[in-house]
Design an enzyme around this catalytic site. Structure first.
Site, PDB file in Angstrom:
ATOM      1  N   ASP A 384       0.929  -1.315  -0.030  1.00  0.00           N
ATOM      2  CA  ASP A 384      -0.043   0.037   0.012  1.00  0.00           C
ATOM      3  C   ASP A 384       0.927   1.152   0.037  1.00  0.00           C
ATOM      4  O   ASP A 384       1.958   1.150   0.584  1.00  0.00           O
ATOM      5  CB  ASP A 384      -0.827   0.002   1.304  1.00  0.00           C
ATOM      6  CG  ASP A 384      -1.541   1.341   1.470  1.00  0.00           C
ATOM      7  OD1 ASP A 384      -2.308   1.768   0.416  1.00  0.00           O
ATOM      8  OD2 ASP A 384      -1.556   1.989   2.426  1.00  0.00           O
ATOM      9  N   LYS A 385       0.520   2.351  -0.694  1.00  0.00           N
ATOM     10  CA  LYS A 385       1.501   3.259  -0.669  1.00  0.00           C
ATOM     11  C   LYS A 385       1.323   4.242   0.576  1.00  0.00           C
ATOM     12  O   LYS A 385       2.417   4.410   1.176  1.00  0.00           O
ATOM     13  CB  LYS A 385       1.061   4.224  -1.992  1.00  0.00           C
ATOM     14  CG  LYS A 385       1.983   5.617  -1.917  1.00  0.00           C
ATOM     15  CD  LYS A 385       1.548   6.553  -3.229  1.00  0.00           C
ATOM     16  CE  LYS A 385       0.296   7.064  -2.768  1.00  0.00           C
ATOM     17  NZ  LYS A 385       0.494   8.315  -1.860  1.00  0.00           N
ATOM     18  N   THR A 386       0.444   4.593   0.948  1.00  0.00           N
ATOM     19  CA  THR A 386      -0.028   5.769   2.083  1.00  0.00           C
ATOM     20  C   THR A 386       0.531   5.266   3.110  1.00  0.00           C
ATOM     21  O   THR A 386      -0.191   4.158   3.715  1.00  0.00           O
ATOM     22  CB  THR A 386      -1.234   6.130   2.089  1.00  0.00           C
ATOM     23  OG1 THR A 386      -1.770   6.712   0.688  1.00  0.00           O
ATOM     24  CG2 THR A 386      -1.326   7.419   3.071  1.00  0.00           C
ATOM     25  N   THR A 532      -2.820   1.419  -4.519  1.00  0.00           N
ATOM     26  CA  THR A 532      -3.261   2.594  -3.773  1.00  0.00           C
ATOM     27  C   THR A 532      -4.464   3.143  -4.033  1.00  0.00           C
ATOM     28  O   THR A 532      -4.979   3.051  -5.234  1.00  0.00           O
ATOM     29  CB  THR A 532      -2.010   3.730  -4.006  1.00  0.00           C
ATOM     30  OG1 THR A 532      -2.211   4.908  -3.244  1.00  0.00           O
ATOM     31  CG2 THR A 532      -1.777   4.014  -5.354  1.00  0.00           C
ATOM     32  N   GLY A 533      -5.067   3.922  -2.990  1.00  0.00           N
ATOM     33  CA  GLY A 533      -6.403   4.592  -3.420  1.00  0.00           C
ATOM     34  C   GLY A 533      -6.170   6.089  -4.000  1.00  0.00           C
ATOM     35  O   GLY A 533      -7.208   6.638  -4.589  1.00  0.00           O
ATOM     36  N   LYS A 560      -8.286  -4.364  -3.850  1.00  0.00           N
ATOM     37  CA  LYS A 560      -6.870  -5.014  -3.283  1.00  0.00           C
ATOM     38  C   LYS A 560      -6.754  -6.616  -3.074  1.00  0.00           C
ATOM     39  O   LYS A 560      -5.834  -7.177  -3.256  1.00  0.00           O
ATOM     40  CB  LYS A 560      -6.440  -4.290  -2.083  1.00  0.00           C
ATOM     41  CG  LYS A 560      -6.181  -2.631  -2.211  1.00  0.00           C
ATOM     42  CD  LYS A 560      -5.478  -2.167  -0.930  1.00  0.00           C
ATOM     43  CE  LYS A 560      -5.351  -0.772  -1.226  1.00  0.00           C
ATOM     44  NZ  LYS A 560      -4.592  -0.182  -0.029  1.00  0.00           N
ATOM     45  N   ASP A 579      -1.144  -0.355   5.975  1.00  0.00           N
ATOM     46  CA  ASP A 579      -1.643   0.035   7.320  1.00  0.00           C
ATOM     47  C   ASP A 579      -2.972   0.692   7.647  1.00  0.00           C
ATOM     48  O   ASP A 579      -3.133   1.151   8.533  1.00  0.00           O
ATOM     49  CB  ASP A 579      -0.485   1.372   7.589  1.00  0.00           C
ATOM     50  CG  ASP A 579      -1.077   2.609   6.620  1.00  0.00           C
ATOM     51  OD1 ASP A 579      -1.754   2.412   5.565  1.00  0.00           O
ATOM     52  OD2 ASP A 579      -0.696   3.847   7.027  1.00  0.00           O
ATOM     53  N   ASP A 583      -6.915  -1.989   4.022  1.00  0.00           N
ATOM     54  CA  ASP A 583      -5.725  -3.035   3.471  1.00  0.00           C
ATOM     55  C   ASP A 583      -6.164  -4.242   4.333  1.00  0.00           C
ATOM     56  O   ASP A 583      -5.604  -5.203   3.922  1.00  0.00           O
ATOM     57  CB  ASP A 583      -4.526  -2.525   4.133  1.00  0.00           C
ATOM     58  CG  ASP A 583      -3.863  -1.542   3.431  1.00  0.00           C
ATOM     59  OD1 ASP A 583      -4.125  -1.117   2.105  1.00  0.00           O
ATOM     60  OD2 ASP A 583      -3.371  -0.324   3.942  1.00  0.00           O
TER      61      ASP A 583
END
Length: 691
Positions: A384-386, A532-533, A560, A579, A583
């Protein structure tokens, strides 16, 4: 696709069914592995069982000390003599207590295994301690031969220790579902005409109007009927920027309101809510069972069959050969004592306890040991990016002045004057940076919004504007050199008295460790992807900057899970790192779920492993340490079972005709030695974790 590991509580395997399934006071059975929404009861019960094993271990160990001291076999072995009047009766009384009270979990486990027609380690332990106890008791009352009281009690002590260690190391039944529910506030402000009443969440009905005050969590899914605000949905959707919500926009229960006040018409409560749908996804992903059976259970089961067969076979053969019953029984007891899995009982739990402790000291919290052991198989990492590859905070990345007459700090201060009363993410980012720098912000006068382009006001006698790149294009002004360095950044320009004075770039900054981590994975032939969103532009920029193998943008929670399933369908062994609540289902579906510590507790509780320091580089350490741990377990299992292949035949008397027979005392020493070797080998694991 079958799941590769069990996301239910680790430790829910046959060796522990006897103490993981118990009747509560209400007479209903609960099993730790599948407790659904009522997980707290099983979790507390599991902790109670750990306390029970700990108490039994310490009490039994203390009582074992005088048994060892007054045992004639130990005295002969160590060369001293200290006998009390009625010595053998004292040993019998003390050993009887240890057998029935200390050995109770194993005797009960034996009953459960026989009832379930699945004999395993509990059966073998119970047979060994029972044969040793009743044979020894018989010697007290006249049967010829030596007692095995000291072997009996040390056997019970070491098995209690092994089970206590194992249960302790796997404590932490998933609280994911409780934590998901806890994201919702306990009460809601329901609007009735001109009145506002506080009601419990479960009392809310569809179409109720609720008030969401500034800074509060949204009480239920709904549609805004009055007001506007910026909502932080990052822990639900993965979107790093707070999202502006106005009349007729949907809001998600559990998201955090900004500075505005909202009236919301409820559309989803209870099972219809977004959070509840996430809960269902997590539950479904967790139902899949592990393919990897517990090796120590399997070994114990075979050892049970072998030991029982050889034990009774030994008794029968020696009797058929014409030897007296006491000699034949002694041979059988020696086989049983040697075959008893002291070492096997500790082979796995000790490695688990050590690897869990060492990992925790190095920023890795292991929740599912099966997944941890299988981390050596990872071929693809999905990030996940964020908050994982990036910091998760939308803030000022850099700011510069292009006007020599105005320093960058002054330019930044003037811009802050315009932003201090706004709740827009850009404004919040600028104000947070000014607070961090401890800069006093001047007042703004004649404030005005430039529709869709920015804001303007008079500050300390100057006309100041903070505008978007669109404003510059409209004016046909060229963007200052160096103002745009990455597609992942949002840039605003500061204009003072109709001259471009500088620019401020904001972004969800990439973690400094991310680049090094991605390189490490590439060096180990592990593919890296990002889900990512965030929008396509930001996702592409981050993926390009880090050199990822691919990315998925504007991804919703169910997407996802699908991405993980698709990768698994292509034969990849997938680790998912994230996180947020969004997710959680993917973390549960992945072969190995890894949560970063800066995120929500929900992500951490759904994952198998938690990175305390939120450092992606720790994942590389995890994979290498997972390999070392697995190897150590295999070594211990080979030793714990392998020595039996030599010792059992000797105990049975295969070399008796050659003048060699393994006596009970020597057999017990062999058994103890194997346990010590297993314990020492497990300790070497501490050297394998390198930061």
């Amino acid at each position: 696709m079958d799941k590769q590991h069990n996301h239910q509580e680790p430790g829910n395997h046959k060796a522990h069914e006897h103490h993981e399934e118990h009747e509560h006071h209400d007479g209903h059975k609960h099993k730790d592995g599948n407790h659904g929404r009522q997980g707290g009861g099983s979790h507390d019960h599991h902790a109670m069982m750990i306390r029970d094993f700990r108490k039994r271990f310490w009490v039994s160990t203390i009582i074992s000390i005088p048994i060892l001291v007054f045992s004639t076999m130990i005295q002969n072995f160590l060369g001293y003599q200290w006998l009390l009047p009625g010595n053998k009766y004292i040993l019998l009384i003390l050993s009887t207590f240890v057998y029935f009270w200390g050995g109770w979990p194993f005797l009960k486990g034996f009953y459960e295994e026989i009832k379930a027609k699945g004999p395993g380690m509990m059966t073998l332990i119970s047979m060994a301690i029972s044969v040793a106890y009743f044979y020894s008791a018989a010697t007290v009352f006249g049967l010829k031969g030596e007692d095995f009281f000291w072997e009996l009690v040390t056997l019970i002590d070491i098995m209690l220790l092994g089970h206590w260690l194992e249960m302790k190391s796997v404590l932490g039944a998933s609280k994911a579902l409780q934590l998901l529910v806890s994201m919702m506030p306990a009460e809601a402000h329901r609007v009735k005409g001109d009145q506002v009443e506080d009601v419990k969440l479960e009392e809310l009905q569809k179409n109720d109007i609720i008030l969401i005050k500034p800074g509060e969590k949204v009480s239920a899914d709904g549609i805004i009927v009055d007001g506007s605000s910026y909502l932080n949905e990052s822990m639900l959707t993965g979107e790093s920027k707070p999202v502006k919500k106005e009349k007729d926009d949907k809001v998600i229960g559990g998201s955090i309101n900004g500075n505005g006040s909202l009236k919301v018409k409820v559309v989803g409560t209870g099972k219809d809510s977004y959070l509840n749908k996430v809960i269902k996804m997590v539950e479904e992903a967790q139902k899949s069972k592990s393919k990897m059976q517990n090796l120590s259970d399997r070994a114990a089961k075979w050892l049970t069959y072998i030991a029982l067969t050889i034990g009774f076979g030994t008794l029968t053969v020696w009797l058929l050969l014409g030897y007296d019953f006491v000699f034949a029984l002694e041979r059988m007891v020696t086989v049983m004592v040697i075959a008893c899995p002291h070492a096997l009982g500790l082979a796995i739990p000790l490695v688990v306890a050590i690897s869990t402790a060492v990992s925790a000291q190095n920023g890795l919290l292991i929740r599912n040991r099966t997944a941890f052991e299988e981390s050596r198989k990872i071929t693809t990492l999905l990030f996940d990016k964020t908050g994982t590859l990036t910091t998760g905070v939308f803030g000022v990345a850099r700011y510069e002045s292009i006007n020599k007459a105005i320093k960058k700090e002054e330019m930044f201060r003037l811009a802050g004057a315009l932003e201090q009363n706004s709740e827009h993410p850009i404004a919040v980012g600028i104000i947070n940076k000014l607070k961090e720098l401890k800069v006093s912000i001047p007042n703004a006068e004649k404030f005005n919004a430039i529709t869709g382009k920015g804001v303007e006001a008079r500050v300390e006698g100057k006309q100041v504007k903070v505008v978007s790149p669109g404003y510059l294009k409209e004016k046909n002004w060229e963007m200052p050199e160096g103002s745009v360095s990455s597609e992942a950044e949002t840039v605003v320009f500061v204009i003072v008295d109709e001259k471009i004075t500088g620019y401020i770039a904001l972004s969800d900054a990439i973690r400094p460790e991310s680049r090094e981590a991605i390189k490490t994975f590439k060096d180990n032939n592990i593919k890296t992807f990002m889900a990512t969103g965030d929008n396509e532009r930001v996702a592409k920029a981050v993926a390009s900057e880090l050199g990822l193998d691919g990315y998925f943008a504007e991804v919703l929670p169910h997407n996802k899970v699908e991405i993980v399933k698709d990768l698994q369908g292509k034969g990849e062994f997938v680790a998912m790192t994230g996180d947020g609540v969004n997710d959680a289902p993917a973390l549960a579906q992945a072969n190995v779920g890894i949560a970063v510590g800066s995120g929500t507790d929900i992500a951490a509780e759904t994952a198998d492993i938690v990175l305390v320091n939120s450092n992606p580089k720790d994942i590389a350490n995890l994979i290498l340490f997972g390999k070392a741990t697995y190897n150590k377990m295999i070594q211990n299992l080979i030793w714990a079972t392998g020595y039996n292949t030599v010792a059992i035949p000797l105990a049975a008397g295969v070399l008796y005709s050659a003048g060699f027979v393994l006596g009970p005392a020597v057999g017990a020493v062999f058994m103890s030695l194997s346990t010590i070797i297993v314990a020492i080998n497990a300790q070497f694991l501490k050297r394998k974790m390198k930061k």
